[in-house]
Write a protein that holds these residues in place. Structure first.
Motif, PDB file in Angstrom:
ATOM      1  N   THR A 142      30.062   8.819  23.437  1.00 30.30           N
ATOM      2  CA  THR A 142      30.554   8.282  24.697  1.00 30.30           C
ATOM      3  C   THR A 142      32.064   8.473  24.704  1.00 30.30           C
ATOM      4  O   THR A 142      32.731   8.172  23.711  1.00 30.30           O
ATOM      5  N   ALA A 143      32.609   8.987  25.798  1.00 26.04           N
ATOM      6  CA  ALA A 143      34.039   9.272  25.881  1.00 26.04           C
ATOM      7  C   ALA A 143      34.623   8.566  27.095  1.00 26.04           C
ATOM      8  O   ALA A 143      34.122   8.712  28.211  1.00 26.04           O
ATOM      9  N   LEU A 144      35.683   7.819  26.872  1.00 22.41           N
ATOM     10  CA  LEU A 144      36.285   7.012  27.936  1.00 22.41           C
ATOM     11  C   LEU A 144      37.749   7.364  28.123  1.00 22.41           C
ATOM     12  O   LEU A 144      38.474   7.585  27.158  1.00 22.41           O
ATOM     13  N   ASP A 145      38.178   7.402  29.390  1.00 24.04           N
ATOM     14  CA  ASP A 145      39.585   7.618  29.711  1.00 24.04           C
ATOM     15  C   ASP A 145      39.888   6.946  31.044  1.00 24.04           C
ATOM     16  O   ASP A 145      38.985   6.739  31.855  1.00 24.04           O
ATOM     17  N   VAL A 193      29.191   7.286  18.685  1.00 27.07           N
ATOM     18  CA  VAL A 193      30.641   7.250  18.526  1.00 27.07           C
ATOM     19  C   VAL A 193      31.311   7.130  19.888  1.00 27.07           C
ATOM     20  O   VAL A 193      30.929   7.811  20.848  1.00 27.07           O
ATOM     21  N   LEU A 194      32.327   6.293  19.967  1.00 25.83           N
ATOM     22  CA  LEU A 194      33.179   6.201  21.151  1.00 25.83           C
ATOM     23  C   LEU A 194      34.475   6.953  20.897  1.00 25.83           C
ATOM     24  O   LEU A 194      35.160   6.697  19.906  1.00 25.83           O
ATOM     25  N   ASP A 195      34.803   7.884  21.789  1.00 24.59           N
ATOM     26  CA  ASP A 195      36.116   8.533  21.788  1.00 24.59           C
ATOM     27  C   ASP A 195      36.963   7.784  22.808  1.00 24.59           C
ATOM     28  O   ASP A 195      36.833   7.978  24.022  1.00 24.59           O
ATOM     29  N   ALA A 196      37.822   6.899  22.327  1.00 23.76           N
ATOM     30  CA  ALA A 196      38.617   6.030  23.192  1.00 23.76           C
ATOM     31  C   ALA A 196      39.900   6.734  23.607  1.00 23.76           C
ATOM     32  O   ALA A 196      40.733   7.062  22.762  1.00 23.76           O
ATOM     33  N   GLY A 197      40.054   6.957  24.920  1.00 23.20           N
ATOM     34  CA  GLY A 197      41.173   7.740  25.414  1.00 23.20           C
ATOM     35  C   GLY A 197      40.933   9.207  25.133  1.00 23.20           C
ATOM     36  O   GLY A 197      41.761   9.887  24.540  1.00 23.20           O
ATOM     37  N   GLY A 237      41.615  -5.453  19.406  1.00 20.50           N
ATOM     38  CA  GLY A 237      40.625  -6.518  19.499  1.00 20.50           C
ATOM     39  C   GLY A 237      39.384  -6.085  20.260  1.00 20.50           C
ATOM     40  O   GLY A 237      38.252  -6.428  19.880  1.00 20.50           O
ATOM     41  N   SER A 238      39.581  -5.311  21.323  1.00 17.85           N
ATOM     42  CA  SER A 238      38.450  -4.812  22.100  1.00 17.85           C
ATOM     43  C   SER A 238      37.630  -3.828  21.283  1.00 17.85           C
ATOM     44  O   SER A 238      36.387  -3.833  21.339  1.00 17.85           O
ATOM     45  N   TRP A 239      38.296  -2.983  20.501  1.00 20.57           N
ATOM     46  CA  TRP A 239      37.589  -2.006  19.678  1.00 20.57           C
ATOM     47  C   TRP A 239      36.791  -2.702  18.584  1.00 20.57           C
ATOM     48  O   TRP A 239      35.661  -2.304  18.287  1.00 20.57           O
ATOM     49  N   LEU A 240      37.362  -3.740  18.000  1.00 18.70           N
ATOM     50  CA  LEU A 240      36.644  -4.502  16.974  1.00 18.70           C
ATOM     51  C   LEU A 240      35.378  -5.118  17.574  1.00 18.70           C
ATOM     52  O   LEU A 240      34.309  -5.090  16.956  1.00 18.70           O
ATOM     53  N   GLY A 275      37.619   4.093  32.381  1.00 22.02           N
ATOM     54  CA  GLY A 275      37.886   2.695  32.094  1.00 22.02           C
ATOM     55  C   GLY A 275      39.124   2.515  31.241  1.00 22.02           C
ATOM     56  O   GLY A 275      39.804   3.482  30.878  1.00 22.02           O
ATOM     57  N   ASP A 276      39.399   1.276  30.904  1.00 26.30           N
ATOM     58  CA  ASP A 276      40.600   0.868  30.193  1.00 26.30           C
ATOM     59  C   ASP A 276      40.285   0.698  28.713  1.00 26.30           C
ATOM     60  O   ASP A 276      39.440  -0.128  28.343  1.00 26.30           O
ATOM     61  N   VAL A 277      40.964   1.450  27.853  1.00 23.34           N
ATOM     62  CA  VAL A 277      40.701   1.338  26.410  1.00 23.34           C
ATOM     63  C   VAL A 277      41.137  -0.003  25.840  1.00 23.34           C
ATOM     64  O   VAL A 277      40.735  -0.374  24.744  1.00 23.34           O
ATOM     65  N   MET A 278      41.966  -0.745  26.588  1.00 24.36           N
ATOM     66  CA  MET A 278      42.381  -2.067  26.125  1.00 24.36           C
ATOM     67  C   MET A 278      41.367  -3.150  26.489  1.00 24.36           C
ATOM     68  O   MET A 278      41.461  -4.278  26.012  1.00 24.36           O
ATOM     69  N   ASN A 279      40.425  -2.808  27.339  1.00 28.87           N
ATOM     70  CA  ASN A 279      39.408  -3.758  27.775  1.00 28.87           C
ATOM     71  C   ASN A 279      38.109  -2.990  27.997  1.00 28.87           C
ATOM     72  O   ASN A 279      37.714  -2.726  29.124  1.00 28.87           O
ATOM     73  N   LEU A 280      37.454  -2.634  26.910  1.00 28.41           N
ATOM     74  CA  LEU A 280      36.321  -1.719  26.970  1.00 28.41           C
ATOM     75  C   LEU A 280      35.145  -2.303  27.747  1.00 28.41           C
ATOM     76  O   LEU A 280      34.772  -3.464  27.533  1.00 28.41           O
ATOM     77  N   PRO A 281      34.522  -1.500  28.613  1.00 30.05           N
ATOM     78  CA  PRO A 281      33.409  -1.977  29.436  1.00 30.05           C
ATOM     79  C   PRO A 281      32.056  -1.809  28.755  1.00 30.05           C
ATOM     80  O   PRO A 281      31.093  -1.338  29.373  1.00 30.05           O
ATOM     81  N   PHE A 282      31.981  -2.175  27.469  1.00 25.20           N
ATOM     82  CA  PHE A 282      30.753  -2.007  26.705  1.00 25.20           C
ATOM     83  C   PHE A 282      30.389  -3.324  26.029  1.00 25.20           C
ATOM     84  O   PHE A 282      31.269  -4.131  25.697  1.00 25.20           O
ATOM     85  N   PRO A 283      29.094  -3.546  25.767  1.00 25.83           N
ATOM     86  CA  PRO A 283      28.669  -4.779  25.084  1.00 25.83           C
ATOM     87  C   PRO A 283      29.172  -4.833  23.643  1.00 25.83           C
ATOM     88  O   PRO A 283      29.564  -3.809  23.055  1.00 25.83           O
TER      89      PRO A 283
END
Length: 242
Positions: A73-76, A51-55, A133-136, A101-109
């Protein structure tokens, strides 16, 4: 870095300690179990989840999900908030991988996560369609997005902060004014939410987009404060398997 991003990051860096204290208080009360039940009922079943916790902020959702058996994985974008998040996770005995990182442009594959959760984040983004779109993109096929947020556009944070049980009560006046200015400067504050979000997610290609208009009775059980005087909605969207 544009002026909005710089000011927004600075605001959350300054808010990080007090905001973290609020979430630790929430973790210590009845809301913790309520959130755990709420999340696990809506996430995919029958397999271990990444699971990604975005922000992530102070890692409130990340901690709950980790201790519920998920790989998290948790990103902020706020370095100070991530320091608070890491300390909170260690205090709770939760194993969470943190990234800045930026939740609008996720640094993940592509196709990385079984689920994405996000709480009170999209109202604060200058380009929400880009984030969606990045989350999708990083969700696996059949993956689930849970977006919990509020329609803060019409809300006057300055007035709300004067309510003694409100989450913003006690925040320095200059910070509240900055928050209000930032909110009023971005497009998402002009949209009719959450109907706009539902439509946008459908347009992007999410399937089975469902809305719960106000989940506060399910997750806000503490009598110590009233959080925000607006509904907390939850949108559950599934990435198509085709």
């Amino acid at each position: 870095m544009d002026n909005f991003e710089e000011r927004n990051r600075g605001y959350w860096n300054q808010r990080s300690h007090a905001y973290s204290s609020l979430r630790r208080k929430e973790l210590s009360g009845p809301d913790r179990k309520a959130w755990e039940t709420f999340l696990m009922e809506r996430l995919p079943k029958g397999r271990p989840l990444h699971v990604l916790d975005a922000g992530t902020g102070p890692a409130f959702l990340a901690i709950i999900l980790s201790l519920s058996g998920c790989t998290v994985t948790a990103l902020d974008f706020s370095s100070d908030m991530l320091k608070e998040a890491a300390a909170n996770a260690e205090r709770e005995g939760a194993s969470v991988s943190f990234a800045q990182g930026d939740v609008m442009n996720l640094p993940f594959p592509d196709d990385t996560f079984d689920a994405i959760v996000t709480r009170n984040v999209t109202w604060n983004l200058p380009d929400v369609p880009k984030a969606y779109g990045s989350w999708l993109r990083v969700l696996k096929k059949g993956g689930v997005l849970l977006n919990m947020d509020s329609n803060y556009g019409p809300l006057d944070f300055t007035a709300a902060a004067k309510l003694t049980k409100n989450a913003h009560h006690g925040v320095a006046e200059r910070l509240i004014e900055t928050c209000q200015e930032l909110k009023d400067s971005i497009r998402i504050s002009t949209h009719s939410r959450p109907a706009w979000d539902v439509e946008r997610l459908q347009i992007l290609g999410f399937s089975s987009v469902t809305l719960e208009e106000d989940i506060r009775p399910l997750v806000h059980l503490s009598k110590e404060w009233d959080y925000d005087p607006v509904p907390l909605f939850c949108i559950r969207a599934v990435k198509d398997r085709d």
